[in-house]
Design a protein around this motif. Sequence first.
Motif, PDB file in Angstrom:
ATOM      1  N   UNK A 134       0.847  -1.187   0.000  1.00 24.50           N
ATOM      2  CA  UNK A 134       0.000   0.000   0.000  1.00 24.50           C
ATOM      3  C   UNK A 134       0.885   1.241   0.000  1.00 24.50           C
ATOM      4  N   UNK A 135       0.284   2.372  -0.244  1.00 26.96           N
ATOM      5  CA  UNK A 135       0.946   3.673  -0.110  1.00 26.96           C
ATOM      6  C   UNK A 135       0.479   4.299   1.188  1.00 26.96           C
ATOM      7  N   UNK A 136       1.406   4.862   1.958  1.00 31.41           N
ATOM      8  CA  UNK A 136       1.059   5.417   3.261  1.00 31.41           C
ATOM      9  C   UNK A 136       1.609   6.830   3.404  1.00 31.41           C
ATOM     10  N   UNK A 137       1.090   7.529   4.394  1.00 26.31           N
ATOM     11  CA  UNK A 137       1.543   8.872   4.706  1.00 26.31           C
ATOM     12  C   UNK A 137       0.453   9.607   5.464  1.00 26.31           C
ATOM     13  N   UNK A 138       0.809  10.683   6.149  1.00 27.69           N
ATOM     14  CA  UNK A 138      -0.144  11.396   6.984  1.00 27.69           C
ATOM     15  C   UNK A 138      -1.050  12.342   6.197  1.00 27.69           C
ATOM     16  N   UNK A 139      -0.765  12.533   4.924  1.00 23.51           N
ATOM     17  CA  UNK A 139      -1.547  13.446   4.093  1.00 23.51           C
ATOM     18  C   UNK A 139      -2.184  12.679   2.940  1.00 23.51           C
ATOM     19  N   UNK A 140      -3.314  13.173   2.445  1.00 23.11           N
ATOM     20  CA  UNK A 140      -3.986  12.516   1.325  1.00 23.11           C
ATOM     21  C   UNK A 140      -4.408  13.482   0.227  1.00 23.11           C
ATOM     22  N   UNK A 141      -4.299  14.768   0.477  1.00 21.13           N
ATOM     23  CA  UNK A 141      -4.870  15.740  -0.443  1.00 21.13           C
ATOM     24  C   UNK A 141      -3.914  16.141  -1.554  1.00 21.13           C
ATOM     25  N   UNK A 142      -4.493  16.834  -2.520  1.00 19.79           N
ATOM     26  CA  UNK A 142      -3.774  17.512  -3.585  1.00 19.79           C
ATOM     27  C   UNK A 142      -3.703  19.007  -3.270  1.00 19.79           C
ATOM     28  N   UNK A 177      -9.594   8.760  -7.919  1.00 21.12           N
ATOM     29  CA  UNK A 177      -9.323   8.684  -6.481  1.00 21.12           C
ATOM     30  C   UNK A 177      -9.223   7.253  -5.954  1.00 21.12           C
ATOM     31  N   UNK A 178      -9.366   6.270  -6.824  1.00 16.60           N
ATOM     32  CA  UNK A 178      -9.436   4.888  -6.368  1.00 16.60           C
ATOM     33  C   UNK A 178      -8.088   4.251  -6.139  1.00 16.60           C
ATOM     34  N   UNK A 179      -7.289   4.832  -5.246  1.00 14.48           N
ATOM     35  CA  UNK A 179      -6.007   4.230  -4.890  1.00 14.48           C
ATOM     36  C   UNK A 179      -5.625   4.733  -3.504  1.00 14.48           C
ATOM     37  N   UNK A 180      -4.667   4.092  -2.823  1.00 18.08           N
ATOM     38  CA  UNK A 180      -4.236   4.581  -1.504  1.00 18.08           C
ATOM     39  C   UNK A 180      -3.521   5.914  -1.659  1.00 18.08           C
ATOM     40  N   UNK A 181      -4.091   6.984  -1.140  1.00 18.18           N
ATOM     41  CA  UNK A 181      -3.606   8.325  -1.443  1.00 18.18           C
ATOM     42  C   UNK A 181      -2.643   8.890  -0.405  1.00 18.18           C
ATOM     43  N   UNK A 182      -2.240   8.082   0.576  1.00 18.08           N
ATOM     44  CA  UNK A 182      -1.340   8.566   1.615  1.00 18.08           C
ATOM     45  C   UNK A 182       0.009   8.992   1.065  1.00 18.08           C
ATOM     46  N   UNK A 183       0.525  10.106   1.597  1.00 18.84           N
ATOM     47  CA  UNK A 183       1.829  10.609   1.171  1.00 18.84           C
ATOM     48  C   UNK A 183       2.358  11.588   2.216  1.00 18.84           C
ATOM     49  N   UNK A 184       3.618  11.969   2.053  1.00 17.83           N
ATOM     50  CA  UNK A 184       4.211  13.081   2.808  1.00 17.83           C
ATOM     51  C   UNK A 184       4.824  14.008   1.780  1.00 17.83           C
ATOM     52  N   UNK A 185       3.997  14.855   1.202  1.00 18.72           N
ATOM     53  CA  UNK A 185       4.448  15.772   0.158  1.00 18.72           C
ATOM     54  C   UNK A 185       3.724  17.093   0.316  1.00 18.72           C
ATOM     55  N   UNK A 186       4.373  18.167  -0.109  1.00 16.51           N
ATOM     56  CA  UNK A 186       3.761  19.473   0.021  1.00 16.51           C
ATOM     57  C   UNK A 186       4.276  20.462  -1.000  1.00 16.51           C
ATOM     58  N   UNK A 187       3.396  21.300  -1.447  1.00 16.11           N
ATOM     59  CA  UNK A 187       3.753  22.368  -2.396  1.00 16.11           C
ATOM     60  C   UNK A 187       4.709  23.326  -1.701  1.00 16.11           C
ATOM     61  N   UNK A 188       5.882  23.513  -2.276  1.00 12.50           N
ATOM     62  CA  UNK A 188       6.850  24.421  -1.675  1.00 12.50           C
ATOM     63  C   UNK A 188       7.647  23.829  -0.532  1.00 12.50           C
ATOM     64  N   UNK A 189       7.660  22.505  -0.400  1.00  9.27           N
ATOM     65  CA  UNK A 189       8.411  21.860   0.678  1.00  9.27           C
ATOM     66  C   UNK A 189       9.596  21.077   0.104  1.00  9.27           C
ATOM     67  N   UNK A 190      10.653  20.959   0.917  1.00  3.80           N
ATOM     68  CA  UNK A 190      11.856  20.276   0.475  1.00  3.80           C
ATOM     69  C   UNK A 190      12.488  19.473   1.600  1.00  3.80           C
ATOM     70  N   UNK A 191      13.761  19.096   1.408  1.00  6.48           N
ATOM     71  CA  UNK A 191      14.503  18.409   2.471  1.00  6.48           C
ATOM     72  C   UNK A 191      14.466  19.244   3.747  1.00  6.48           C
TER      73      UNK A 191
END
Length: 225
Positions: free
Chosen positions: A38-46, A62-76
């Motif tokens: 599965x795909x995991x992460x604390x965020x699910x939105x676009x 939307x029919x997939x595991x949408x969890x991620x840790x990603x953000x617009x304007x975010x980096x290391x």
Amino acid sequence: MLRFMPVGDSMTIGSAGEHTWRYRLWQHLCTAYGGPFTLVGPRETLHDPATDAPTSHAYADPGFPRGHLAGWGEGWHHMTPLIGKTARSCRADVLLVSLGLIDLGFYTNAEQTADNVRAFVAEARTARPGIRMAVMPVIRNIRAEADTAFADQVAHFNELLAKTLTDLDAPDSPLLLVPPPASYDFHTDTYDGTHPNETGEHKIAAAFAEAMWQDWDLGGPYTAE
């Protein structure tokens, strides 16, 4: 169950109405990986361009595991303080990381960004001993074509990233440098010079898929669905 966590910037979170490369990789693994995952992460939105906030649920599919840790304007710079607690709480087994463009553009130079990579790896391993990380170098965008100093920083960071991953690689917690897609062209694979369109999504997903298959024997050759 193998738990993949995408970690990235605007190219990974995606915008309202898009599929995202996360979706493309999930599609691939559904046919190429033999075990449960599965795909995991604390965020699910676009990202929602109308509000300039990560509030959209309007995936093209939307029919997939949408969890991620990603953000617009975010980096290391942003993800390093978060990765330990997030990897632990989400029980991540494999991190799929695409970061650096934002750092080099606004926050840190190549050397400082490489320092954050080392801290990121250490935090992730402390939280999840044995975690695997597949890391993509910074993909050139339209700014790199127009800004020579920025392009030089991107090239220098990518060299430092390769060395850092080699230096920190360990048998019980492997680090994989994902070769960026050779045919990727921001003139044709993005909609604005930076963010992937449909062909760009497939090429980024394919880069992760092929690297994991060839180096870790995980999955199989990428076939666009």
